[in-house]
Design an enzyme around this catalytic site. Sequence first.
Site, PDB file in Angstrom:
ATOM      1  CG  ASP A  27      -2.014  -1.204   1.004  1.00 50.87           C
ATOM      2  OD1 ASP A  27      -1.899  -1.911   0.321  1.00 50.87           O
ATOM      3  OD2 ASP A  27      -2.751  -1.305   2.120  1.00 50.87           O
ATOM      4  CE  LYS A 132      -3.479  -4.424   1.230  1.00 52.81           C
ATOM      5  NZ  LYS A 132      -4.163  -3.774   2.200  1.00 52.81           N
ATOM      6  CB  CYS A 165      -2.084  -2.723   5.484  1.00 48.84           C
ATOM      7  SG  CYS A 165      -3.790  -1.831   5.235  1.00 48.84           S
TER       8      CYS A 165
HETATM    9  C1  C5J Z   1      -2.958   0.635   5.358  1.00 48.27           C
HETATM   10  C2  C5J Z   1      -4.826   1.964   6.786  1.00 48.27           C
HETATM   11  N1  C5J Z   1      -2.555   0.406   4.304  1.00 48.27           N
HETATM   12  N2  C5J Z   1      -4.251   2.462   7.543  1.00 48.27           N
HETATM   13  N3  C5J Z   1      -4.106   1.255   5.686  1.00 48.27           N
HETATM   14  O1  C5J Z   1      -2.581   0.411   6.692  1.00 48.27           O
HETATM   15  O2  C5J Z   1      -5.798   2.133   6.356  1.00 48.27           O
END
Ligand code: C5J
Length: 237
Positions: A27, A132, A165
Amino acid sequence: MTTSTVDAAVPGPFTLIPEKTALIVIDMQRDFILPGGFGESLGNDVDMLLKVVPPLADLIAAARSAGMLVIHTREGHEPDLSDCPPAKLNRGAPSRRIGDPGKFGRILIRGEYGHDIIDELAPIEGEVVIDKPGKGAFYATDLQQILTDAGITQLLVTGVTTEVCVHTTTREANDRGYECLVVSDCVGSYFPDFQRVGLEMICAQGGIFGWVADSAAVIPAIAALPVSPEPAPVSQR
Ligand code: C5J
């Protein structure tokens, strides 16, 4: 099979098996990382995530040079939000929710500028990109099948955010039998305490979810592996 060891990993040395190892980059999207994006609009300090970019770029380069499979993930949803449960949609600051307009397009919507990966870490041809809808990269994706097909049993885990994540994916992977090494300076949190404790939680109790080491320990171990001229396409692994 030639291996290499990350001696400084906690709780103990981690043996890298190049053919069985993938680097997963979680991400690293504009919405989370860039000033003005979704993350900053929620009041977060994006500098905490931006500092991950240089060491992670170096780690990705090392993995590519060694011919390792590199997998990128993006958290996000279909434009009609049909894959976003109310329990996720209705949380967060009321003025800034998934699907709302943001500086980089609709927040965390596939196809929008903000949903994509930052330019510095853009995937190259042959690398896998997993879209995802959840926090974990295994939930509602093909990731497990891709790893199985490629013969992967170990993951170098990187990306953001450490406690969300990265943690969810590492826990999912651990339960599925993958050995995970989380690269400490290549994961980031908006919250310094979460970063510290999040990393401690991974390797506590003899490595309850996996190993932790920094890129200064991991990159030389990757570089010590025999050089593979080009990353093998997933279908040929
Ligand atoms: C991730 C989030 N990628 N913090 N998303 O950690 O909402």
